[in-house]
Design a protein around this motif. Structure first.
Motif, PDB file in Angstrom:
ATOM      1  N   UNK A 147       0.720  -1.008   0.067  1.00  0.00           N
ATOM      2  CA  UNK A 147       0.046  -0.050  -0.048  1.00  0.00           C
ATOM      3  C   UNK A 147       0.914   1.480   0.035  1.00  0.00           C
ATOM      4  N   UNK A 148       2.034   1.182   0.661  1.00  0.00           N
ATOM      5  CA  UNK A 148       2.884   2.236   0.766  1.00  0.00           C
ATOM      6  C   UNK A 148       4.346   1.855   1.070  1.00  0.00           C
ATOM      7  N   UNK A 149       5.267   2.581   0.689  1.00  0.00           N
ATOM      8  CA  UNK A 149       6.571   2.606   1.125  1.00  0.00           C
ATOM      9  C   UNK A 149       7.332   3.944   1.373  1.00  0.00           C
ATOM     10  N   UNK A 150       7.681   4.229   2.461  1.00  0.00           N
ATOM     11  CA  UNK A 150       8.710   5.158   2.913  1.00  0.00           C
ATOM     12  C   UNK A 150       9.923   4.960   3.064  1.00  0.00           C
ATOM     13  N   UNK A 151      10.946   5.944   3.070  1.00  0.00           N
ATOM     14  CA  UNK A 151      12.203   5.587   3.234  1.00  0.00           C
ATOM     15  C   UNK A 151      12.595   6.355   4.580  1.00  0.00           C
ATOM     16  N   UNK A 152      13.370   5.353   5.514  1.00  0.00           N
ATOM     17  CA  UNK A 152      13.510   5.650   6.929  1.00  0.00           C
ATOM     18  C   UNK A 152      14.982   5.930   7.098  1.00  0.00           C
ATOM     19  N   UNK A 153      15.728   5.552   6.127  1.00  0.00           N
ATOM     20  CA  UNK A 153      17.286   5.802   6.155  1.00  0.00           C
ATOM     21  C   UNK A 153      17.931   5.613   4.841  1.00  0.00           C
ATOM     22  N   UNK A 154      18.927   6.051   4.604  1.00  0.00           N
ATOM     23  CA  UNK A 154      19.707   5.844   3.124  1.00  0.00           C
ATOM     24  C   UNK A 154      21.313   6.090   3.566  1.00  0.00           C
ATOM     25  N   UNK A 155      22.069   5.071   3.033  1.00  0.00           N
ATOM     26  CA  UNK A 155      23.500   5.170   3.492  1.00  0.00           C
ATOM     27  C   UNK A 155      24.353   4.998   2.207  1.00  0.00           C
ATOM     28  N   UNK A 156      25.228   6.200   1.982  1.00  0.00           N
ATOM     29  CA  UNK A 156      26.085   5.978   0.745  1.00  0.00           C
ATOM     30  C   UNK A 156      27.000   4.901   0.906  1.00  0.00           C
ATOM     31  N   UNK A 157      27.854   4.860  -0.352  1.00  0.00           N
ATOM     32  CA  UNK A 157      28.940   3.861  -0.317  1.00  0.00           C
ATOM     33  C   UNK A 157      29.970   4.128  -1.511  1.00  0.00           C
ATOM     34  N   UNK A 158      31.124   4.052  -1.124  1.00  0.00           N
ATOM     35  CA  UNK A 158      32.039   4.385  -2.315  1.00  0.00           C
ATOM     36  C   UNK A 158      32.424   3.177  -2.839  1.00  0.00           C
ATOM     37  N   UNK A 159      31.891   1.927  -2.818  1.00  0.00           N
ATOM     38  CA  UNK A 159      32.229   0.764  -3.221  1.00  0.00           C
ATOM     39  C   UNK A 159      30.705   0.022  -3.677  1.00  0.00           C
ATOM     40  N   UNK A 160      29.861   0.921  -4.088  1.00  0.00           N
ATOM     41  CA  UNK A 160      28.690   0.326  -4.889  1.00  0.00           C
ATOM     42  C   UNK A 160      27.541  -0.698  -3.651  1.00  0.00           C
ATOM     43  N   UNK A 161      27.685  -0.386  -2.569  1.00  0.00           N
ATOM     44  CA  UNK A 161      26.988  -0.926  -1.569  1.00  0.00           C
ATOM     45  C   UNK A 161      25.886  -0.205  -0.608  1.00  0.00           C
ATOM     46  N   UNK A 192      -3.522 -10.470  11.907  1.00  0.00           N
ATOM     47  CA  UNK A 192      -3.735  -9.333  11.236  1.00  0.00           C
ATOM     48  C   UNK A 192      -3.570  -9.511   9.608  1.00  0.00           C
ATOM     49  N   UNK A 193      -3.929  -8.683   8.715  1.00  0.00           N
ATOM     50  CA  UNK A 193      -4.253  -8.995   7.384  1.00  0.00           C
ATOM     51  C   UNK A 193      -3.292  -7.541   6.737  1.00  0.00           C
ATOM     52  N   UNK A 194      -3.113  -6.684   7.544  1.00  0.00           N
ATOM     53  CA  UNK A 194      -2.657  -5.391   6.972  1.00  0.00           C
ATOM     54  C   UNK A 194      -1.780  -4.613   8.304  1.00  0.00           C
ATOM     55  N   UNK A 195      -0.223  -4.971   8.017  1.00  0.00           N
ATOM     56  CA  UNK A 195       0.514  -4.365   8.649  1.00  0.00           C
ATOM     57  C   UNK A 195       1.775  -3.890   8.163  1.00  0.00           C
ATOM     58  N   UNK A 196       2.739  -3.168   8.979  1.00  0.00           N
ATOM     59  CA  UNK A 196       4.174  -2.836   8.698  1.00  0.00           C
ATOM     60  C   UNK A 196       5.069  -3.851   8.568  1.00  0.00           C
ATOM     61  N   UNK A 197       6.271  -3.472   7.619  1.00  0.00           N
ATOM     62  CA  UNK A 197       7.343  -4.409   7.672  1.00  0.00           C
ATOM     63  C   UNK A 197       8.482  -3.173   7.612  1.00  0.00           C
ATOM     64  N   UNK A 198       9.773  -3.544   8.093  1.00  0.00           N
ATOM     65  CA  UNK A 198      10.884  -2.571   7.900  1.00  0.00           C
ATOM     66  C   UNK A 198      11.862  -3.642   7.059  1.00  0.00           C
ATOM     67  N   UNK A 199      12.407  -3.032   5.748  1.00  0.00           N
ATOM     68  CA  UNK A 199      13.352  -3.814   5.018  1.00  0.00           C
ATOM     69  C   UNK A 199      14.559  -2.720   4.736  1.00  0.00           C
ATOM     70  N   UNK A 200      15.581  -3.400   5.044  1.00  0.00           N
ATOM     71  CA  UNK A 200      16.795  -3.091   4.372  1.00  0.00           C
ATOM     72  C   UNK A 200      17.269  -3.554   2.999  1.00  0.00           C
ATOM     73  N   UNK A 201      17.234  -2.817   2.157  1.00  0.00           N
ATOM     74  CA  UNK A 201      17.869  -3.167   0.753  1.00  0.00           C
ATOM     75  C   UNK A 201      19.170  -2.573   0.637  1.00  0.00           C
ATOM     76  N   UNK A 202      19.897  -3.495   0.186  1.00  0.00           N
ATOM     77  CA  UNK A 202      21.528  -3.395  -0.017  1.00  0.00           C
ATOM     78  C   UNK A 202      21.858  -3.751  -1.323  1.00  0.00           C
ATOM     79  N   UNK A 203      22.603  -2.974  -2.120  1.00  0.00           N
ATOM     80  CA  UNK A 203      23.149  -3.172  -3.432  1.00  0.00           C
ATOM     81  C   UNK A 203      24.389  -4.109  -3.198  1.00  0.00           C
ATOM     82  N   UNK A 204      24.673  -5.120  -4.151  1.00  0.00           N
ATOM     83  CA  UNK A 204      25.930  -6.030  -3.940  1.00  0.00           C
ATOM     84  C   UNK A 204      26.964  -5.786  -4.843  1.00  0.00           C
TER      85      UNK A 204
END
Length: 223
Positions: A147-161, A192-204
């Motif tokens: 239903x929605x996605x919001x960014x809670x943090x963003x971490x930069x990298x000098x090695x594409x991660x 419950x059928x509808x609730x929140x998840x926290x995800x960490x997406x990382x580039x490899x």
């Protein structure tokens, strides 16, 4: 949909005059998406709208106009925005693939889902229930919707991660689970059928793709 194999876009530090911060690891969070006591069902399945689907050609005999590709992001703000968009697209792709696997009786689940998992803890947390479902012939119908996605943090990298932390509201109300004989398996009472998840997406890394590196369900938090 944005290709999952695209390396996150960034500009060279000497050109944009900004420092990048190296990411030193990440927290491992046990996945709970498919635990029976929390939820049932599959992620969004095939057929979901995708940004990569081309519009059908016009029946007119007139030649199509030449498409001008979008300019590559160059500023820090543009690069960050593109990485966030790519990470979100990869998360949706993970949901779509998981739905297809569950709707197909979890056949070949490991081969199809392993590329999405950036840490072995995620696979380990789901292995037993996926394996059992595949062996018994359980399957699902329907698909969850993000239903929605919001960014809670963003971490930069000098090695594409790069890392993008996302808080997502997911609705499982349309999903039903069945045994191999077609008998419906009822949802756990009070689940419950509808609730929140926290995800960490990382580039490899260079020439690689985004993965799900941490996943934490919050069934106590309605959305």
């Amino acid at each position: 949909m944005v290709s999952s194999a695209i390396t996150p876009t960034r500009t060279i530090a000497v050109l944009i005059g900004v420092a990048v911060i190296a990411v030193a690891g990440f927290a491992v969070v046990r996945s709970g998406v498919f635990e029976p006591e929390t939820v049932q069902g599959a992620m969004p399945g095939p057929g979901s709208p995708s940004a990569s689907v081309s519009a059908p050609k016009s029946p007119s005999a007139s030649p199509s106009p030449t498409l001008v590709p979008s300019a590559e992001p160059t500023t820090p703000a543009q690069i960050r925005a593109q990485n966030i968009a790519d990470a979100k697209a990869r998360l949706v792709e993970y949901y779509e693939t998981t739905a297809a696997v569950a709707n197909n009786g979890y056949e070949d689940w490991d081969t199809k889902l392993r590329p999405f998992w950036g840490h072995p803890a995620l696979r380990a947390s789901l292995r037993d229930v996926y394996t059992e479902s595949a062996e018994t012939g359980d399957y699902t119908t329907g698909a969850a919707s993000v239903e929605s996605m919001s960014v809670t943090d963003y971490k930069e990298s000098d090695v594409a991660n790069e890392e993008v932390h996302i808080n997502a509201c997911v609705d499982f109300g349309d999903v039903q689970t069945f045994a191999a004989n077609g008998q419906k398996i009822p949802r756990a009472e009070g689940a419950p059928t509808r609730y929140l998840f926290d995800y960490v997406m990382r580039h490899q890394g260079p020439d690689s793709y985004w993965t799900v590196n941490a996943q934490s369900p919050h069934p106590e938090q309605a959305c």
